[in-house]
Enzyme design. Sequence first.
Site, PDB file in Angstrom:
ATOM      1  N   LYS A  52      60.168  23.371  19.090  1.00  0.00           N
ATOM      2  CA  LYS A  52      59.149  23.016  18.095  1.00  0.00           C
ATOM      3  C   LYS A  52      57.850  23.781  18.376  1.00  0.00           C
ATOM      4  O   LYS A  52      57.231  24.331  17.461  1.00  0.00           O
ATOM      5  CB  LYS A  52      58.919  21.495  18.100  1.00  0.00           C
ATOM      6  N   GLN A  96      58.032  12.664  20.811  1.00  0.00           N
ATOM      7  CA  GLN A  96      59.463  12.937  20.888  1.00  0.00           C
ATOM      8  C   GLN A  96      60.216  11.685  21.338  1.00  0.00           C
ATOM      9  O   GLN A  96      59.825  11.021  22.313  1.00  0.00           O
ATOM     10  CB  GLN A  96      59.711  14.115  21.851  1.00  0.00           C
ATOM     11  N   ASP A 119      56.427  13.022  11.464  1.00  0.00           N
ATOM     12  CA  ASP A 119      57.844  12.686  11.619  1.00  0.00           C
ATOM     13  C   ASP A 119      58.302  11.684  10.559  1.00  0.00           C
ATOM     14  O   ASP A 119      59.500  11.396  10.454  1.00  0.00           O
ATOM     15  CB  ASP A 119      58.069  12.065  13.012  1.00  0.00           C
TER      16      ASP A 119
END
Length: 281
Positions: A52, A96, A119
């Site tokens: 990422k 994450q 997200d």
Amino acid sequence: MGKIIDGRAVAAEACLGIKARVQAIAEKGVTPKLAVVLVGDNPASRAYVGMKEKKAAELGIATAGYKLSAEISEDELIALVKELNGDASIHGILVQLPLPKHISEERVLMNISPAKDVDGLHPVNAGMLMTGRKGFVPCTPKGCVKLVESTGVDIAGKNCVVLGRSNIVGKPAAILMLAKNATVTMCHSRTENLGDITRGADILISAVGVPNLITADMIKPGAVVIDVAQCRVNDAWRGDVDFEGALEVAGHITPVPGGVGPMTIAMLMENTVEAAEKTLD
Ligand code: GUN
């Protein structure tokens, strides 16, 4: 013999548009910036976070990396999230997952500002998606829809079967396909006669994490098959689908790796740019 959907190529195409948007807002003096929070040293998570950050750098998106000890307390992590919420230079916050067991993912995600929730995992954004409003859409299911669209198959009116009911993939994928006017069926670990259902799928999206769960005989000839799973089997990556067998039956199918993975990353970049653009509105 079906066609392989090249997720890397579709993602690269999406990234061209994203890069142009980064440049457009750069001219207005804003550099999109993503905070990337990694807790502990899960090797897979570390690898995903690295990918990422690399893609962000390629596109001109700044990142601020926070690599935290697995021993950090839930309150300390939430304090960091709140600090990032209040930092005007940060447009998106990625925590994450999975988090260590002593930390409630739900509590952490609830504390991310919905405006920075790139997200799409905050309940406000989940609710926006559910009710057809604009919000941040989770990256993996957003990428799955684009992969289906890349085949040229018209989604409207098709039978779409989604396997898996997680908040991060299965549920949002089903809602997105419904919004595209598919007839959607959701299957999960308690579903009986799975094959009978999957054989009716014009579009099959599988996000379970059980290698070879889907065999060629469970696939409708000509179907679009999107395999979200990434399982480590004998030092190789495998999805839920028996790829070699399914390729003979499906019309279009994503490989693992090189299918959904690159799209997830591209969609995170797109959401980050969208977050930065919104600050200019
Ligand atoms: N872990 C596995 N997939 C994801 C994802 O899309 N976002 C986050 N934050 N964590 C993940």
